[in-house]
Design an enzyme around this catalytic site. Structure first.
Site, PDB file in Angstrom:
ATOM      1  N   LYS A 196       0.819  -1.219  -0.180  1.00 47.28           N
ATOM      2  CA  LYS A 196      -0.151   0.100   0.144  1.00 47.28           C
ATOM      3  C   LYS A 196       0.736   1.309  -0.034  1.00 47.28           C
ATOM      4  CE  LYS A 196      -3.306   2.381   2.962  1.00 47.28           C
ATOM      5  NZ  LYS A 196      -4.248   2.360   3.835  1.00 47.28           N
ATOM      6  N   GLU A 202      10.693  -4.685   4.416  1.00 46.52           N
ATOM      7  CA  GLU A 202      10.715  -5.830   4.114  1.00 46.52           C
ATOM      8  C   GLU A 202      10.540  -6.329   2.380  1.00 46.52           C
ATOM      9  OE1 GLU A 202       9.114  -4.782   6.607  1.00 46.52           O
ATOM     10  OE2 GLU A 202       8.890  -6.302   8.266  1.00 46.52           O
ATOM     11  N   GLY A 257      -4.850  -1.699   5.116  1.00 46.74           N
ATOM     12  CA  GLY A 257      -4.051  -2.916   4.412  1.00 46.74           C
ATOM     13  C   GLY A 257      -4.656  -4.195   4.702  1.00 46.74           C
ATOM     14  N   ARG A 258      -5.507  -4.367   5.900  1.00 44.42           N
ATOM     15  CA  ARG A 258      -6.001  -5.541   6.297  1.00 44.42           C
ATOM     16  C   ARG A 258      -7.368  -5.915   5.839  1.00 44.42           C
ATOM     17  NH1 ARG A 258      -4.573  -2.204  10.595  1.00 44.42           N
ATOM     18  NH2 ARG A 258      -6.314  -1.340  11.540  1.00 44.42           N
ATOM     19  N   GLU A 343      -4.738  -6.210  14.897  1.00 39.58           N
ATOM     20  CA  GLU A 343      -4.307  -5.008  14.333  1.00 39.58           C
ATOM     21  C   GLU A 343      -5.323  -4.012  14.468  1.00 39.58           C
ATOM     22  OE1 GLU A 343      -0.769  -4.178  11.357  1.00 39.58           O
ATOM     23  OE2 GLU A 343      -2.576  -4.231  10.330  1.00 39.58           O
ATOM     24  N   HIS A 374      -4.905 -32.956  18.428  1.00 36.12           N
ATOM     25  CA  HIS A 374      -3.635 -33.651  19.017  1.00 36.12           C
ATOM     26  C   HIS A 374      -2.669 -32.944  19.394  1.00 36.12           C
ATOM     27  CE1 HIS A 374      -6.222 -37.218  17.437  1.00 36.12           C
ATOM     28  NE2 HIS A 374      -6.368 -36.370  16.321  1.00 36.12           N
ATOM     29  N   LYS A 498       9.446  -0.444  14.136  1.00 35.44           N
ATOM     30  CA  LYS A 498       9.969  -0.168  12.840  1.00 35.44           C
ATOM     31  C   LYS A 498      10.873   0.796  13.143  1.00 35.44           C
ATOM     32  CE  LYS A 498       5.617  -0.667  10.037  1.00 35.44           C
ATOM     33  NZ  LYS A 498       4.791  -0.098   9.217  1.00 35.44           N
TER      34      LYS A 498
HETATM   35  O1  F6P Z   1       3.197  -2.564   9.728  1.00 36.70           O
HETATM   36  C1  F6P Z   1       1.884  -2.893   9.648  1.00 36.70           C
HETATM   37  C2  F6P Z   1       1.334  -2.619   8.187  1.00 36.70           C
HETATM   38  O2  F6P Z   1       1.202  -1.238   8.021  1.00 36.70           O
HETATM   39  C3  F6P Z   1       0.030  -3.140   7.920  1.00 36.70           C
HETATM   40  O3  F6P Z   1      -0.890  -2.623   8.546  1.00 36.70           O
HETATM   41  C4  F6P Z   1      -0.118  -3.487   6.645  1.00 36.70           C
HETATM   42  O4  F6P Z   1      -0.911  -4.297   6.303  1.00 36.70           O
HETATM   43  C5  F6P Z   1       1.506  -3.773   6.348  1.00 36.70           C
HETATM   44  O5  F6P Z   1       2.402  -3.083   7.211  1.00 36.70           O
HETATM   45  C6  F6P Z   1       1.949  -3.695   5.021  1.00 36.70           C
HETATM   46  O6  F6P Z   1       2.012  -2.352   4.449  1.00 36.70           O
HETATM   47  P1  F6P Z   1       2.178  -2.112   3.031  1.00 36.70           P
HETATM   48  O7  F6P Z   1       0.981  -2.686   2.256  1.00 36.70           O
HETATM   49  O8  F6P Z   1       2.206  -0.450   3.087  1.00 36.70           O
HETATM   50  O9  F6P Z   1       3.727  -2.673   2.461  1.00 36.70           O
END
Ligand code: F6P
Length: 531
Positions: A196, A202, A257-258, A343, A374, A498
């Protein structure tokens, strides 16, 4: 507005004191109509909440609470596009993405482009830099840009298109991407960089690695346009990364995002199962949206789930909640719901900046049945903790085996029903004794029961029912946020880690001054630098 000052909250507090002593055995014995009273059917779904520790008064009082919280008013504000995410000044409009003909024009335009892209990849119009067809898709993203499509691709495995494999990379740990790249062919691999913000460390590190891997083989920058798609709200950043505008599918800051599976973030899913199936997913969610908007409170499935969660967490004292899909295909659902619920509602400050008086969100966790039986079910049965469970079952298997095969699905369903009954009713000392168990073993063989659960029965697992299921939990999450008067749509709690990671990274390389850090962090850094 704080709900705990309302008459409904006070009444529930008093009521809970008496109901806490009451066993589900008694509640069932008292009311032969309990299943009819506490189950609802809608659009093929059956929600049985009769094994929750509630009676008719609880239900009535919870509905009073919903009225006092003005769920209807807040839902309308969300649907009207008001900036209910007030800490970020944003509207919350993921519902609009799946509104079909009523979706905003910009969303419909992106859907049309996505469909064309999807079909071009499927029919071989889209080719790699050597002219070969695409055989492998790699979605690079994390959090909401990973969990939704990853879970949904897994869930709809029965609809998976042949000849196209879809992979997911999320972790910055190279152990995620490296073994995958080692078995892929750069000439036939297409990367979707899903972010987003297009700032997530990452994702950008993984994307850079993927780009370098492609260019090592292609030796020509022009190959990037055949092998990279970006999905983002940040076009300047996708450009800076070198992705041509034609290959960028946008969404908007009003999609959290979620909650983004319904946006272009769903591309990897559409590629896995085909565009028609993706449309079915949207249709299922849309049907649930309509139900949520129109069904009376006492029949409203998302609201019911939210009220039960509030009841269990706040009034009965549960601290965690298990999601137990009796479906291997739904194995990623608990991870998806963890982000959705934790979240969104893992917060302690209300909309007016005041601390909450309780816990808005339990720890959500789970595994598919029967596997969990189990491992951790022992604790559910005899561990002495109140852990409400959501059982999710499919009437028909998505991978039916017939003929001489043993009946997998019958066994799966039998286990699902057996577990919710065992958790609810347990086994008394008299019953254990009557079964001939030695007196010395009696205490170990008693099951206290009284563990509440809800069972959601889906007719089948397909794109439509998956859409219904996910929208059901989305709206449950929304309702809980309203009940607690919190903003479910920001996530400031993830920022500190972060920021610190950015400061620590050079120290891992032995550069800079670590004196501002605590002794534990410095000790760990020293150990890492002592190689
Ligand atoms: O760090 C949390 C977050 O901002 C989430 O809310 C989001 O889904 C995820 O990181 C990934 O963010 P992006 O889509 O901006 O890479």
């Amino acid at each position: 507005m704080t709900l705990n000052n309302t008459p409904a909250w006070q009444a529930l507090t008093t009521h809970a004191a008496s109901l806490r002593q009451c066993h589900l055995r008694e509640l069932f014995a008292e009311d032969a109509q309990r299943f009819a009273r506490f189950s609802r059917q809608h659009d093929g779904l059956l929600l049985d909440f009769s094994k929750q520790r509630i009676d008719a008064d609880t239900h009535r009082l919870l509905l009073d609470l919903a009225a006092a919280a003005d769920i209807d008013g807040w839902r309308q504000k969300m649907l009207d596009g008001e900036a209910i995410n007030h800490t970020e000044g944003r509207a919350v409009r993921h519902v609009a993405l799946r509104a079909g003909d009523n979706a905003p024009p910009e969303a419909r335009a992106v859907l049309e482009r996505l469909q064309v892209c999807c079909e071009n990849i499927h029919n071989g119009t889209w080719r790699g830099y050597t002219g070969e067809r695409i055989t492998d898709i790699v979605n690079i993203g994390i959090g909401g840009s990973d969990l939704g499509p990853r879970m949904a691709v897994r869930a709809l495995a029965a609809q998976q298109k042949p000849d196209l494999r879809v992979h997911f990379v999320a972790n910055v740990d190279s152990a995620d991407i490296a073994p995958l790249l080692a078995r892929l062919n750069p000439r036939t691999t297409l990367f979707i960089i899903a972010s987003k913000t297009f700032t997530t460390q990452e994702t950008l590190i993984n994307a850079a690695t993927a780009r370098a891997w492609l260019l090592a083989a292609a030796e020509d920058e022009a190959a990037v346009s055949r092998h990279f798609i970006a999905i983002s709200t940040a076009r300047e950043r996708t450009r800076a990364f070198g992705i041509a505008d034609d290959n960028v599918f946008e969404f908007w800051d009003w999609v959290g995002g979620r909650f983004s599976l319904w946006s272009a973030i769903g591309l990897s899913l559409a590629l896995a199962v085909g565009w028609r199936q993706f449309e079915q997913l949207l249709a299922g969610a849309r049907a649930m949206d309509e139900h949520f908007a129109n069904a009376p409170a006492s029949d409203n499935l998302p609201l019911t789930l939210a009220l039960l969660s509030l009841w269990n967490t706040h009034f009965l004292g549960a601290r965690s909640a298990a999601v137990l899909p009796y479906s291997q295909s739904l194995e990623r659902l608990p991870a998806y719901l963890q982000q959705l619920e934790m979240e969104s509602n893992g917060k302690q400050i209300d909309r007016e900046g005041r601390p909450l008086t309780g816990i808005a969100c339990p720890v959500v966790w789970g595994e598919p049945g029967t596997n969990g039986q189990h491992s951790f079910y022992q604790l559910l049965h005899q561990g002495g903790q109140l852990i409400p469970c959501d059982f999710i079952a499919l009437r028909d298997s998505d991978f039916p085996l017939s003929g001489h095969h043993a009946d997998h699905h019958r066994s799966l369903l039998a286990n699902c029903l057996a577990q919710s009954a065992a958790l609810a009713f347990g086994q008394t000392a008299e019953e254990v004794r009557a079964a001939g168990v030695a007196e010395s073993l009696l205490p170990y063989r008693v099951f206290p029961g009284n563990q509440p659960s809800t069972t959601l029965l889906l007719p089948a697992l397909n794109a439509y029912t998956l859409g219904q299921l996910l929208a059901l939990y989305e709206h449950k999450t929304f309702c809980l946020g309203v009940l607690w008067n919190i903003n479910s749509f920001d996530q400031w709690g993830v920022e500190l880690g972060k920021t610190l990671a950015r400061r620590i990274e050079p120290l891992i390389a032995g550069e800079g001054d670590d004196s501002a850090f605590d002794v534990s962090t410095r000790g760990l850094l020293a150990a890492l630098n002592r190689r």
